[in-house]
Design an enzyme around this catalytic site. Sequence first.
Site, short mmCIF file in Angstrom:
data_model
loop_
_atom_site.label_atom_id
_atom_site.label_comp_id
_atom_site.label_asym_id
_atom_site.label_seq_id
_atom_site.Cartn_x
_atom_site.Cartn_y
_atom_site.Cartn_z
N TYR A 53 0.83 -1.21 0.00
CA TYR A 53 0.00 0.00 0.00
C TYR A 53 0.86 1.26 0.00
CZ TYR A 53 -3.98 -3.00 0.24
OH TYR A 53 -4.90 -3.96 -0.09
N HIS A 106 -14.38 0.82 -0.41
CA HIS A 106 -13.28 -0.11 -0.13
C HIS A 106 -12.15 0.58 0.62
CE1 HIS A 106 -14.49 -3.06 -3.58
NE2 HIS A 106 -15.30 -3.11 -2.54
N LEU A 199 -14.79 -0.35 -21.35
CA LEU A 199 -14.17 -0.71 -22.65
C LEU A 199 -14.87 -1.91 -23.26
CD1 LEU A 199 -10.37 -0.53 -21.73
CD2 LEU A 199 -11.73 1.19 -22.93
#
Length: 230
Positions: A53, A106, A199
């Site tokens: 992280y 999250h 996409l």
Amino acid sequence: MSNIVILTGAGISAESGLETFRAETGLWAQHRVEDVATPEGFARDPKLVVDFYNTRRAQAAEAAPNAAHKALARLEAEHSGRVLVVTQNVDALHERGGTRNLIHMHGAVNSALCAACDHRWEAPMVMAAGDTCPACSQPAARPDIVWFGEMPYQMDEIFETLGQADLFAAIGTSGNVYPAAGFVAEARRAGADTVEINLEPSSVGSQFARHITGPATQTVPAWVDALLAS
Ligand code: APR
């Protein structure tokens, strides 16, 4: 179209240079999820997880909000009704792009959490395993990230807003991770119109009434222009 709820995923930050998870060369091709994104992985090797992280925090700090982030901020500022962005992303590009009404379901890489007392504070650029909590002084600091097996944040508020949505859009998310992947079903139950901007169709693409295909920096500004003109 007064109440608009927008779910975003890693794809909206891809053109800012941040890696997505499930692309061929994505984050989950480079790291084992169970090692860096689970409580068990953190218990097993806190340094590996904290360093993972630290790298993502540095990359996120280097990245800039792109035209898609800025378009969502413009929608929130100019739309007469309510706009809520629910992001699965842990980068701060929505805030830096001007979005105010935002939920990080999250968690956020710029936030630190105390595993002992639940205190949250702004994460230093580099966290170390065993950092102490500024509130309770225990060596229990961890990244304020929702790992697999943990409950995402503000779910009650998210489901309440989905229940009142007139329009639900999912932008740049593969629809592989619940509960986020189930939001489209919730919005449809509330009678909302639904659109997926990606996409390619996601794993839950068939549940959307409409699809807009193409890179977010092109499709999202055009979509916002059309919404504000309607
Ligand atoms: N424009 C629009 N969409 C894009 C772009 C782009 N430039 N680039 C990629 N995408 C789309 C991909 O087609 C894919 O559907 O973004 C999606 C990225 O999917 P994932 O990598 O699975 O990311 P995401 O859906 O956000 O993952 C959800 O999984 O690992 C967990 O917690 C993590 O929040 C993450 C969650």
